[in-house]
Each structure stands twice: as structure tokens, then as C-alpha cells.
Design an enzyme around this catalytic site. Structure first.
Site, PDB file in Angstrom:
ATOM      1  N   ASP A 323       0.652  -1.094  -0.169  1.00 11.00           N
ATOM      2  CA  ASP A 323      -0.019  -0.028  -0.039  1.00 11.00           C
ATOM      3  C   ASP A 323       0.774   1.381   0.091  1.00 11.00           C
ATOM      4  OD1 ASP A 323       0.600  -1.354   2.669  1.00 11.00           O
ATOM      5  OD2 ASP A 323      -0.647   0.328   3.261  1.00 11.00           O
ATOM      6  N   GLU A 525      12.419   1.529   7.564  1.00  9.63           N
ATOM      7  CA  GLU A 525      11.321   0.546   7.343  1.00  9.63           C
ATOM      8  C   GLU A 525      11.439   0.383   5.679  1.00  9.63           C
ATOM      9  OE1 GLU A 525       8.183   3.058   6.300  1.00  9.63           O
ATOM     10  OE2 GLU A 525       6.823   1.756   6.656  1.00  9.63           O
TER      11      GLU A 525
HETATM   12  O1  LIG Z   1      -1.399   3.242   8.047  1.00  7.53           O
HETATM   13  C1  LIG Z   1      -1.264   2.880   6.860  1.00  7.53           C
HETATM   14  C2  LIG Z   1      -1.193   1.366   6.565  1.00  7.53           C
HETATM   15  O2  LIG Z   1       0.011   0.849   6.908  1.00  7.53           O
HETATM   16  C3  LIG Z   1       0.579  -0.497   7.086  1.00  7.53           C
HETATM   17  O3  LIG Z   1       1.315  -0.686   6.206  1.00  7.53           O
HETATM   18  C4  LIG Z   1       2.650  -0.258   5.803  1.00  7.53           C
HETATM   19  O4  LIG Z   1       3.183  -0.908   7.050  1.00  7.53           O
HETATM   20  C5  LIG Z   1       3.036  -2.355   7.624  1.00  7.53           C
HETATM   21  C6  LIG Z   1       3.797  -2.405   8.834  1.00  7.53           C
HETATM   22  O5  LIG Z   1       5.325  -2.380   8.425  1.00  7.53           O
HETATM   23  C7  LIG Z   1       3.511  -3.237   6.397  1.00  7.53           C
HETATM   24  O6  LIG Z   1       3.256  -4.561   6.486  1.00  7.53           O
HETATM   25  C8  LIG Z   1       2.818  -2.846   5.186  1.00  7.53           C
HETATM   26  O7  LIG Z   1       3.531  -3.591   3.908  1.00  7.53           O
HETATM   27  C9  LIG Z   1       3.020  -1.235   4.871  1.00  7.53           C
HETATM   28  O8  LIG Z   1       2.754  -0.912   3.588  1.00  7.53           O
HETATM   29  C10 LIG Z   1      -0.583  -1.347   7.122  1.00  7.53           C
HETATM   30  O9  LIG Z   1      -0.182  -2.646   7.192  1.00  7.53           O
HETATM   31  C11 LIG Z   1      -1.905  -0.922   6.266  1.00  7.53           C
HETATM   32  O10 LIG Z   1      -2.793  -1.795   6.584  1.00  7.53           O
HETATM   33  C12 LIG Z   1      -2.165   0.444   6.782  1.00  7.53           C
HETATM   34  O11 LIG Z   1      -3.365   0.994   5.969  1.00  7.53           O
END
Ligand SMILES: OC[C@H]1O[C@H](O[C@H]2O[C@H](CO)[C@@H](O)[C@H](O)[C@H]2O)[C@H](O)[C@@H](O)[C@@H]1O
Length: 576
Positions: A323, A525
Site C-alpha cells: 500500500d 522501514e
Molecule cells: O497506516 C497505513 C498502512 O500501514 C501499514 O502498511 C505498511 O506498514 C506495514 C507494517 O510495517 C507493512 O506490513 C505494510 O506492507 C506497509 O505498507 C498497514 O499494514 C496498512 O494496513 C495500513 O493501512
């Protein structure tokens, strides 16, 4: 009950949103309203919407709702900064208070036999610092969550977890795979098993592993890697009980991905029928953790049903872990054309194939031959589907496949070559991660050459795509999981060239992580692969540090490739 999906009816005309919806809780809905008011009060600068849905209540929800309504508002409906701050202070506990520090039971500053192939003292010292970050990222649910779960959006997990870091204050599904890979290098087997136990608890409770352990993540999953976690832990520890405990949960999880709205039938050009899977969230409203952002995007769309569909796409993309990315856009310069529910993604189907194969191996280990046989057949069928639908001989890559808009699970798509997405993404190479493909000499050679000329490999690692869109899962960002799967796959192959390519990519990645760490004092990250030592950016939140999967991948690479005593680490060490 909260987890029973409700099938939405299909509007008579126009673009329609169809699919199940998992209702959210009154607490999440209220916190979204607080989030909206906070934006109106504080403004855009430094505003992180997720902070507000992570708050805990100090009193019953009804009392706080009453106080919220009584807040004095001006003509535009916003509250003054002092009044809002006082309200927040009086009624809420800060985000992050609900998941408290937990001393990992199996952490030692330098485990016996730690990274024997890392000889360079400078690199060893850094690796030990990265290893020590597990202590900082280790958490357990606070007693207040267990006592009053209705006051918190944090879910009451039974055991300790490792969080990614910064704003990601809860455990995440696919992140946990690379966290566990690092924990295995750090010989923290108890901590690794506790994470898996929590994920199994989520399957037992919800029927699938949630995106993350928060009430607002109950409507979707994330890339399914639980089987890989269990199998890797088993291969290090020989823990048969873990396998026995996990198998029923994995069968349930596989059912989630292989049925209902996630399942799509495709007939290939030779008339053979295949079944593949897609991401499809059970939600059609703004994501609570990003509600203000989603509403702003949707305001460009005209009617209610277009908005519902767009919200479903946003949540489904969050399910993919990517995302956001041009990978999911019909028009790569228009964010409102996101359409992941009309895509069969290569990597998702590889993860499911791996799950099927892992189940075969683990069923054999526990002596359940019937299950092993039936999942071997399922894996063979998915392999055939992947070969027919995704593989592109000319490109030497597996390509995502576009399906017709709004396809239900019962309909069958006719495969057309023009529906393969010819754009280059790192995910087009993810199949090489699994042994079924990396043991095939011809495939490895084609894929290696294709990767070499793809344009994805930058000075500091593999780019996510070739499109500079400003989204975080696009160029020039490089993400630890993508580096790891491609490097591990190339490295496991029998090809000398592929192995040395794997080592070269791993070294670029280690160097950039090292230099960024020395410059900023943190692991990040994501990184910018154009320039060694640069961190990544873009997307809807500021770059985060911590960081679970980056730590795990650095440790896994150092374990695999080592670091000679006389080899310098740093940006100049890389030959381009
Ligand atoms: O808050 C926005 C989005 O954040 C997350 O996505 C991002 O962080 C995660 C944790 O590191 C990772 O798994 C993911 O690949 C990243 O894009 C979350 O998972 C989303 O659901 C959320 O909307």
C-alpha cells in the site's frame, strides 16, 4: 457476530461494490470522529491519523462520547487547540500505552555461535547492535487491555510479540515472517514461537490472520506467510508440537484464501480450468487508521457506489502489503483508478502455493499422509495455474493478470495474453523464492537474465517498480522482504551466476542499511535503492524506524553470506 461477513447487495446500475463487510466496533467508529476533529483542530502539519485510532479510553465510551459532543466548536465545527488538548488528556491514554515493554526471555547480548561467518569486527559490532534491537521492539499486551478490552483497539493477544517499530505499535502479519527469520539468527526461538502462537490465536478467533492486531484490521489479512514461519522454526528447532498445533490453523487459513471472494476461476488458452486467488478486503469504507486521507481521495469520485468500491480497493491493497503502488492502478497517474480486486497477483499465489507445499511437508512430518496427499494435488494444480496464467516466456518473468471488473467467485475468466500486466515489478521475480522454481535450471537462467536487464537493480538494492509515482511501493524504494525473497531464491539455485548475483544484491543491501544506520542511528522501514545510504520515502506517512523486517533481513543476509575480515563495509565497497 462481529466476524460474520455480510454480503452486500449489487446496485442496479453503474460501478458497483460487491462483497462481504466485517462490521467495525463502536469504539473504532468514534475514534475516527476524534481523528477528524483532531485534523480540523491541529491541521495537516505532522498529522498522523493512525495515532487517534490507537488511543485507549480512560472511561466508558458513552461518557466520552457525551464529553466530545459538549466540546465548544466554532462556526466551521472545529474545537480550539487548548480545549481539544484538554479533552484528549482527560479522556484518553496515549497511543502505545496498551502494548507494554516485555523482556524477551531468550535474549542474550551475544548468543553462542552468533554469525560465525561474519569476521570483520566492525560488521560484527553492528550486527550485535541490530540483534539488540529485538529487546527494544519486544512487547506484550498490558493488563488493562486484558481487563477492559472494550477500552482499547489493541486486540488481547495471549503472548509477547515483536513490533515493526515507530507508528507500527502492534504486531503485523507479513512483517512477522522476516522478524522471525532474524530471531532465528539471534537464536531467540521462544520469542519466535510466541509470535506464531499469537497468529494462530487470530486464526482461531477470526478465521484468518489479521493485517495487524488492532480492532480496525479485522476486515482483512496480509500476505499469508504463517506456514513459512512455522516451517522455518521447525527446521531450526525440530519442535514437533509447534507443527501439530499449527497444522489445523493453517488448513483453516488456506480455506480463507481459497474460497469465497478471494477465489477466481480462469480457463487457460488450452481450455484447462484453474483456480487462483486475489486480495479482497471485507470492507468498503475509509480505512479507520487513514480515514481522513481516504476521504480526501474519494472526494474526487462522484457517486456513493464508486466511493464504496474505491474504499474496498484501498483496504484490499492494504491486504496485499503493497500500500500503495502503481502496480494496482489502471492508469498509473490517477490514484482513483486503483483496482486490485481485478488483479490476480503473482506473489499472493506463490505464498499460497508455498503454504500448500509447507502443509504437505508438515503433514508428512506428523504422519498425516492423507492430508499430505490431498495438498500435494492442490499444490500441483496451483503450480499448473501459475505456469499458465502468470508465466511470460518472452519476458522471463511471471506477470500479474487483470481479470474483468467485479468478477464473482463462480464466474470463469477466459485467459488472454493481453491481460498480463507487462510492467516490471519486483513481485514478478518472487516465484524464484520457492524451491519448486529455484530448482529448475532453465527457469533460473531465464529469470536471472531477465532480472539483470530489468532495470530494477540499483546501487543499493532492488527497486519495487520502475515507476517514480511518489507511492511507497514504487521506485525508488527498496523493501527488505523483496530483497530477501529474490536473494534467497537466486542463492538457493544451482546456478553459479545466480548465486553470485544473490551475493552482490545482499552486499548492496547490507552496505546501505549499515551506512544509513551509522548516519541516523536507526534501522529504517524502507530504503532508496538509487543511492547507497539513503532512506526511502513517499506514501501517506513519514518514513518509520525500528524496524522489524529490515533487522531480520540484515541478520539473515549476514548469516548466509558472512563478511570477510578484510572486506570494508560502507558505500564505496560496492562495485557497480
Ligand atoms: O497506516 C497505513 C498502512 O500501514 C501499514 O502498511 C505498511 O506498514 C506495514 C507494517 O510495517 C507493512 O506490513 C505494510 O506492507 C506497509 O505498507 C498497514 O499494514 C496498512 O494496513 C495500513 O493501512
Amino acid at each position: 457476530s462481529e466476524t460474520v461477513p455480510k454480503v452486500m447487495s449489487k446496485p442496479a446500475t453503474g460501478n458497483f461494490d460487491i462483497g462481504p463487510v466485517v462490521p467495525t466496533t463502536p469504539l473504532v467508529t468514534f475514534l475516527e470522529r476524534v481523528q477528524e476533529s483532531a485534523l480540523a483542530t491541529f491541521g495537516q502539519k505532522d498529522f498522523d491519523p493512525k495515532l487517534y485510532v490507537d488511543l485507549s479510553l480512560k472511561f466508558d465510551l458513552s461518557a466520552i462520547v457525551t464529553a466530545f459532543h459538549k466540546l465548544p466548536r466554532n462556526a466551521t465545527g472545529s474545537v480550539s487547540i487548548p480545549d481539544f488538548k484538554e479533552f484528549m488528556h482527560e479522556y484518553f491514554d496515549g497511543a502505545g500505552n496498551d502494548l507494554v515493554y516485555a523482556e524477551p526471555p531468550d535474549f542474550v547480548p551475544e548468543p553462542d555461535g552468533f554469525l560465525p561467518k561474519v569476521k570483520n569486527p566492525q560488521v560484527r559490532a553492528w550486527a550485535l547492535e541490530v540483534h539488540a534491537l529485538w529487546k527494544k521492539l519486544s512487547r506484550r499486551v498490558s493488563c488493562s487491555v486484558l481487563g477492559r478490552p472494550e477500552f482499547h483497539t489493541l486486540l488481547p493477544l495471549p503472548g509477547p510479540v515483536v513490533i515493526p517499530g515507530s507508528r507500527f505499535r502492534e504486531v503485523y502479519y507479513w512483517d512477522s515472517y522476516w522478524v522471525i527469520r532474524g530471531l532465528l539468527v539471534s537464536k531467540m526461538y521462544k520469542t519466535a514461537k510466541a509470535i506464531v502462537t499469537n497468529l494462530i490465536y487470530l486464526i482461531d478467533t477470526y478465521g484468518y490472520v489479521l493485517n495487524g492486531a488492532r480492532a480496525y484490521y479485522t476486515n482483512r489479512s496480509q500476505p499469508p506467510l504463517l506456514s513459512a514461519m512455522v516451517f522455518d522454526i521447525y527446521n531450526r528447532t525440530g519442535d514437533l508440537d509447534l507443527v501439530k498445533k499449527a497444522l489445523p490453523a493453517l488448513l483453516k487459513e488456506l480455506q480463507f484464501w481459497n474460497s469465497g471472494i478471494h477465489k477466481v476461476n480462469v480457463q487457460d488458452d488450452r481450455g484447462r480450468n484453474h483456480t487462483l486467488s486475489r486480495y479482497y478486503a471485507m470492507w468498503n469504507k475509509p480505512r479507520p487508521e487513514s480515514s481522513t486521507i481516504d476521504k480526501a481521495h474519494a472526494s474526487k469520485l462522484l457517486n456513493a457506489s464508486e466511493k464504496e468500491q474505491f474504499y474496498r480497493e484501498l483496504a484490499s491493497i492494504a491486504e496485499s502489503g503493497w500500500d500503495f503502488s502503481t502496480r494496482w492502478m489502471r492508469n498509473t497517474s490517477d490514484f482513483t483508478t486503483l483496482a486490485i480486486t481485478s488483479i490476480l497477483p503473482v506473489d499472493l499465489n506463490i505464498f499460497i502455493l508455498k503454504m500448500e507445499l509447507d502443509i504437505v511437508s508438515m503433514a508428512q512430518i506428523v504422519g498425516d499422509n492423507k492430508t499430505a496427499e490431498s495438498f500435494l494435488k492442490a499444490a500441483q494444480a496451483r503450480k499448473a495455474a501459475i505456469d499458465s496464467v502468470f508465466w511470460n516466456e518472452e519476458n522471463g518473468q511471471w506477470l500479474d493478470y487483470w481479470i474483468s471488473n467485479g468478477t464473482g467467485s463462480q464466474e470463469c475468466q477466459r485467459w488472454k495474453a493481453s491481460n498480463q500486466n507487462n510492467n516490471t515489478f519486483a513481485s514478478n521475480f518472487v516465484p524464484i523464492w520457492i524451491d519448486l522454481f529455484n530448482s529448475d535450471t532453465c527457469i533460473v537462467e531465464k529469470v536471472r537474465k531477465s532480472f539483470q536487464s530489468s532495470g530494477l537493480l540499483g546501487a543499493a538494492g532492488i527497486a519495487t517498480s520502475l515507476t517514480r509515482s511518489g507511492e511507497q511501493w514504487d521506485f525508488p524504494n527498496g523493501w527488505a522482504p523483496l530483497q530477501h525473497m529474490i536473494v534467497e531464491g537466486l542463492g538457493k539455485s544451482g546456478s553459479h551466476e545466480a548465486k553470485s548475483m544473490a551475493q552482490d544484491i545482499a552486499m548492496r543491501w547490507i552496505n546501505t542499511n549499515y551506512v544509513a544506520y551509522k548516519e541516523t542511528g536507526a534501522m529504517h522501514e524502507k530504503y532508496n535503492v538509487e543511492k547507497c545510504g539513503d532512506i526511502g520515502g513517499g506514501g501517506e506517512y513519514i518514513p518509520q524506524t525500528g524496524f522489524g523486517w529490515s533487522n531480520g533481513v540484515v541478520l539473515a543476509f549476514l548469516e548466509e553470506f558472512g563478511w570477510p575480515a578484510d572486506l570494508k563495509i560502507g558505500c564505496n565497497g560496492v562495485m557497480l
